[in-house]
Design a protein around this motif. Sequence first.
Motif, PDB file in Angstrom:
ATOM      1  N   ILE A  95       0.890  -1.156   0.000  1.00  0.00           N
ATOM      2  CA  ILE A  95       0.000   0.000   0.000  1.00  0.00           C
ATOM      3  C   ILE A  95       0.928   1.206   0.000  1.00  0.00           C
ATOM      4  N   HIS A 120      -3.408   3.849  -2.541  1.00  0.00           N
ATOM      5  CA  HIS A 120      -3.805   4.369  -1.233  1.00  0.00           C
ATOM      6  C   HIS A 120      -5.020   5.248  -1.411  1.00  0.00           C
ATOM      7  N   ASP A 121      -6.176   4.749  -1.352  1.00  0.00           N
ATOM      8  CA  ASP A 121      -7.264   5.622  -1.792  1.00  0.00           C
ATOM      9  C   ASP A 121      -8.538   5.601  -0.983  1.00  0.00           C
ATOM     10  N   THR A 122      -8.549   4.991   0.144  1.00  0.00           N
ATOM     11  CA  THR A 122      -9.771   5.004   0.959  1.00  0.00           C
ATOM     12  C   THR A 122     -10.238   6.424   1.241  1.00  0.00           C
ATOM     13  N   THR A 141     -14.160   2.002   1.027  1.00  0.00           N
ATOM     14  CA  THR A 141     -12.932   1.492   0.409  1.00  0.00           C
ATOM     15  C   THR A 141     -13.194   0.177  -0.302  1.00  0.00           C
ATOM     16  N   GLY A 144     -10.436  -1.595  -0.215  1.00  0.00           N
ATOM     17  CA  GLY A 144      -9.461  -2.267   0.638  1.00  0.00           C
ATOM     18  C   GLY A 144      -8.133  -2.543  -0.042  1.00  0.00           C
ATOM     19  N   TRP A 145      -7.382  -3.379   0.563  1.00  0.00           N
ATOM     20  CA  TRP A 145      -6.021  -3.706   0.123  1.00  0.00           C
ATOM     21  C   TRP A 145      -6.106  -4.531  -1.167  1.00  0.00           C
ATOM     22  N   ARG A 169     -11.151 -10.832   3.333  1.00  0.00           N
ATOM     23  CA  ARG A 169     -10.411  -9.924   4.240  1.00  0.00           C
ATOM     24  C   ARG A 169     -11.197  -8.615   4.417  1.00  0.00           C
ATOM     25  N   GLY A 202     -10.763  -4.820   6.278  1.00  0.00           N
ATOM     26  CA  GLY A 202      -9.801  -3.929   6.926  1.00  0.00           C
ATOM     27  C   GLY A 202     -10.457  -3.071   7.989  1.00  0.00           C
ATOM     28  N   ASP A 203      -9.839  -1.937   8.246  1.00  0.00           N
ATOM     29  CA  ASP A 203     -10.311  -1.042   9.306  1.00  0.00           C
ATOM     30  C   ASP A 203     -11.518  -0.209   8.909  1.00  0.00           C
ATOM     31  N   SER A 204     -11.655   0.043   7.594  1.00  0.00           N
ATOM     32  CA  SER A 204     -12.590   1.084   7.150  1.00  0.00           C
ATOM     33  C   SER A 204     -14.037   0.905   7.613  1.00  0.00           C
ATOM     34  N   THR A 243      -6.715   6.104   6.957  1.00  0.00           N
ATOM     35  CA  THR A 243      -6.411   5.451   5.691  1.00  0.00           C
ATOM     36  C   THR A 243      -5.002   4.858   5.820  1.00  0.00           C
ATOM     37  N   GLY A 244      -4.752   3.806   5.062  1.00  0.00           N
ATOM     38  CA  GLY A 244      -3.468   3.119   5.167  1.00  0.00           C
ATOM     39  C   GLY A 244      -3.693   1.630   5.362  1.00  0.00           C
ATOM     40  N   GLY A 279      -4.973  -1.226   6.927  1.00  0.00           N
ATOM     41  CA  GLY A 279      -6.035  -1.376   7.919  1.00  0.00           C
ATOM     42  C   GLY A 279      -5.652  -2.257   9.091  1.00  0.00           C
TER      43      GLY A 279
END
Length: 338
Positions: free
Chosen positions: A182, A187-189, A207, A209-210, A217, A219-221, A240-241, A243
């Motif tokens: 990432i 990197h676009d969330t 997002t 995601g990754w 999977r 992520g955090d979003s 963002t980043g 997750g």
Amino acid sequence: MSDSLPLSRRHFLAGSAASGIAGTALATQSTDASPQLPAARPTFISTWRFGAPANELALKTYQEQGSMLDAIEKGIGLVEADVSNASVGIGGIPNAEGVVQVDACIMSGPDHDAGSVAGVEDILHPISVARKVMEETRHVMLVGDGAKSFALDQGYSTTPLLTDSQKTKWEKWKEKQSVPEIDEQNHDTIAMIGVDSEGNVFGGCSTSGWGYKVPGRVGDSPIIGSGLYVDNEVGGAGATGIGENVMRYCASFMIVEAMRQGLSPQEACEATIERIVRKDSKNAEELAINFIAVNRDGEIGAAGTSKGFQYSVTTAQGTRVDNAKALTDAEIIEGGNR
Ligand code: SD4
């Protein structure tokens, strides 16, 4: 080394307080990480440069319709519908099986309500479905096929999210199967937080995601407290980043709690990054975590471990895109405990 968040305010950002929101149009990119813009309400802050038109649509929607939830949904919806954005909605990078699976959440400060969807396929506007989860069910989070069926029941139709160009890239990736980093290009969330003219706080995050993630999977979003958190008494934060490195720390919640303890949004973002970096076995760069925050007064902050992290802020005076303060390992270690 202490893990605790600071209990007192520290003022370590200097020199940028005078920089105002740039004129009318979309903004100037400043080089000096200057998140101390004059506080104003309503305010919309979001991750990345593409957050600028999303903020502007959100502000317009709020001004014309008076609804902050409509504002957040429409603003984020603009990015979800943008085919050129490789990590949100249509045009997003698929998972390892070539399927785009999207995640989103929304929060409403005044009633502390939340809705979320994760691992959803073929739905163009997961932010809208997250809002429906919040408003039409007694639940907070729906995932996978259940979330998709719910979306269809709510009247949304299916839309193929995998574009030809992402399909071609995925086919090439499949030959090598290397795990993509990432990075700045990947990197676009969008996380967006809005404070209305009375100081009520709302937020959303969306997002795909990754890229080439393991199917399923998440992520955090879409995780309340990780990729996004708002508390109407305090403010809101979004991420963002990578997750995995955000959700292990409930980082957005941590930022909001730091603001509750008296830190400014900027201080809270930095203190949270420092706490994570000190604790984690990964270094700052490897962590790739980036945050935005705003308090009830409309004061904003942003910081990340990625040098290229930009954020966008919009008020009635205009929009500004800025470089967030980048925290390196050296700075964090030299900075001592906060
Ligand atoms: C995730 N945080 O799914 C998202 C990805 C992201 O910039 O923000 N990329 O882990």
